[in-house]
Design a protein around this motif. Sequence first.
Motif, mmCIF file in Angstrom:
data_model
loop_
_atom_site.group_PDB
_atom_site.id
_atom_site.type_symbol
_atom_site.label_atom_id
_atom_site.label_comp_id
_atom_site.label_asym_id
_atom_site.label_seq_id
_atom_site.Cartn_x
_atom_site.Cartn_y
_atom_site.Cartn_z
ATOM 1 N N VAL A 101 -59.354 -57.970 48.892
ATOM 2 C CA VAL A 101 -60.227 -59.398 48.438
ATOM 3 C C VAL A 101 -59.645 -60.402 48.897
ATOM 4 N N LEU A 102 -58.618 -60.290 49.825
ATOM 5 C CA LEU A 102 -57.886 -61.595 50.619
ATOM 6 C C LEU A 102 -57.182 -62.289 49.737
ATOM 7 N N ARG A 103 -56.273 -61.444 48.870
ATOM 8 C CA ARG A 103 -55.268 -62.139 48.072
ATOM 9 C C ARG A 103 -53.837 -61.539 48.577
ATOM 10 N N THR A 104 -52.823 -62.437 48.184
ATOM 11 C CA THR A 104 -51.528 -62.091 48.501
ATOM 12 C C THR A 104 -50.528 -62.237 47.285
ATOM 13 N N VAL A 105 -49.734 -61.536 46.958
ATOM 14 C CA VAL A 105 -48.652 -61.854 45.987
ATOM 15 C C VAL A 105 -47.374 -61.809 46.252
ATOM 16 N N GLY A 106 -46.453 -62.797 45.772
ATOM 17 C CA GLY A 106 -45.243 -63.136 45.953
ATOM 18 C C GLY A 106 -44.612 -62.876 44.370
ATOM 19 N N LEU A 107 -43.891 -61.780 44.207
ATOM 20 C CA LEU A 107 -43.244 -61.560 42.841
ATOM 21 C C LEU A 107 -41.660 -61.132 42.688
ATOM 22 N N ARG A 108 -41.174 -61.936 41.476
ATOM 23 C CA ARG A 108 -39.767 -61.232 41.121
ATOM 24 C C ARG A 108 -40.167 -60.424 40.197
ATOM 25 N N TYR A 109 -39.454 -59.317 39.913
ATOM 26 C CA TYR A 109 -39.533 -58.219 38.938
ATOM 27 C C TYR A 109 -38.309 -57.813 38.275
ATOM 28 N N THR A 110 -38.417 -57.274 37.219
ATOM 29 C CA THR A 110 -37.243 -56.693 36.463
ATOM 30 C C THR A 110 -37.824 -55.408 35.979
ATOM 31 N N VAL A 111 -37.004 -54.416 35.945
ATOM 32 C CA VAL A 111 -37.299 -52.978 35.376
ATOM 33 C C VAL A 111 -35.944 -52.777 34.433
ATOM 34 N N LEU A 112 -36.354 -52.787 33.140
ATOM 35 C CA LEU A 112 -35.185 -52.256 32.070
ATOM 36 C C LEU A 112 -35.471 -50.695 31.679
ATOM 37 N N ARG A 113 -34.483 -50.089 31.214
ATOM 38 C CA ARG A 113 -34.435 -48.863 30.651
ATOM 39 C C ARG A 113 -33.548 -48.740 29.380
ATOM 40 N N GLY A 114 -34.087 -48.404 28.357
ATOM 41 C CA GLY A 114 -33.206 -48.265 27.171
ATOM 42 C C GLY A 114 -33.961 -48.423 25.926
ATOM 43 N N LEU A 115 -33.282 -48.613 24.726
ATOM 44 C CA LEU A 115 -34.181 -48.416 23.499
ATOM 45 C C LEU A 115 -35.222 -49.548 23.406
ATOM 46 N N LYS A 116 -36.135 -49.389 22.998
ATOM 47 C CA LYS A 116 -37.220 -50.112 22.590
ATOM 48 C C LYS A 116 -36.982 -51.356 21.989
ATOM 49 N N SER A 117 -36.129 -51.099 20.941
ATOM 50 C CA SER A 117 -35.791 -52.375 19.942
ATOM 51 C C SER A 117 -34.294 -51.993 19.656
ATOM 52 N N PRO A 118 -33.553 -53.199 19.648
ATOM 53 C CA PRO A 118 -31.813 -53.067 19.104
ATOM 54 C C PRO A 118 -32.203 -52.114 17.762
ATOM 55 N N ASN A 119 -33.103 -52.079 16.891
ATOM 56 C CA ASN A 119 -32.919 -51.490 15.752
ATOM 57 C C ASN A 119 -33.628 -50.001 15.883
ATOM 58 N N ALA A 120 -34.192 -49.524 17.017
ATOM 59 C CA ALA A 120 -34.944 -48.327 17.064
ATOM 60 C C ALA A 120 -33.996 -47.155 17.363
ATOM 61 N N LYS A 121 -32.833 -46.961 16.997
ATOM 62 C CA LYS A 121 -32.017 -46.084 17.594
ATOM 63 C C LYS A 121 -32.229 -44.666 17.734
ATOM 64 N N GLU A 122 -33.243 -44.294 16.846
ATOM 65 C CA GLU A 122 -33.737 -42.839 16.678
ATOM 66 C C GLU A 122 -34.966 -42.790 17.896
ATOM 67 N N GLU A 123 -35.220 -43.636 18.406
ATOM 68 C CA GLU A 123 -36.218 -43.700 19.539
ATOM 69 C C GLU A 123 -35.367 -43.464 20.839
ATOM 70 N N LYS A 124 -35.726 -42.585 21.574
ATOM 71 C CA LYS A 124 -35.191 -42.398 22.804
ATOM 72 C C LYS A 124 -35.427 -43.573 23.778
ATOM 73 N N ASP A 125 -35.158 -43.382 25.267
ATOM 74 C CA ASP A 125 -35.225 -44.571 26.204
ATOM 75 C C ASP A 125 -36.967 -44.812 26.494
ATOM 76 N N TRP A 126 -36.949 -45.981 26.750
ATOM 77 C CA TRP A 126 -38.207 -46.913 27.142
ATOM 78 C C TRP A 126 -38.129 -47.732 28.468
ATOM 79 N N ILE A 127 -39.311 -47.728 28.980
ATOM 80 C CA ILE A 127 -38.957 -48.589 30.394
ATOM 81 C C ILE A 127 -39.899 -49.704 30.472
ATOM 82 N N ALA A 128 -39.569 -50.679 30.813
ATOM 83 C CA ALA A 128 -40.353 -51.900 30.877
ATOM 84 C C ALA A 128 -40.291 -52.539 32.244
#
Length: 154
Positions: A101-128
């Motif tokens: 559709v004749l569009r272009t992107v220019g992006l910065r990105y971050t990928v994080l892996r770890g706990l969903k929340s600092p208090n969610a230690k019973e949960e395993k890893d999530w990715i954002a």
Amino acid sequence: MDRWEPLLRGDIGKMAMMVTLLSDGREEKELVQAVRRRGYLIVTGKVGSMDPQKVVGSIESSVKRQALIDSDLYREEHALYHAMMEALLGISRGQISFGSVLRTVGLRYTVLRGLKSPNAKEEKDWIAVAMYGTIGAPAKGAEHEVMGLGINHI
């Protein structure tokens, strides 16, 4: 207290977005180290293209090169894929197509892996996956800002 602490409070998605928005300068290494001290794995980068497949490929390559996921485990690649697709839907307003559709992107990105929340230690890893940048016609000045976020459990 670390000077980044107030900005990095919150869940994995908020942290990923904050890093993406703030990591455009000489303080990026300091910010990345602050995230690592909180126990997260992190990859940051930039990508520009008229092809969504190249955006996905670039991010996936970075993540694998930095060993943020184990590419021998399908569930880890699958989680990354879904988080990237969700973030791309955000930046492309629900239609993951750029060049066709004749569009272009220019992006910065971050990928994080770890706990969903600092208090969610019973949960395993999530990715954002957080993306911030511009999208528009492939002509200087014809673009506008966009932001996307995708989160998935591993």
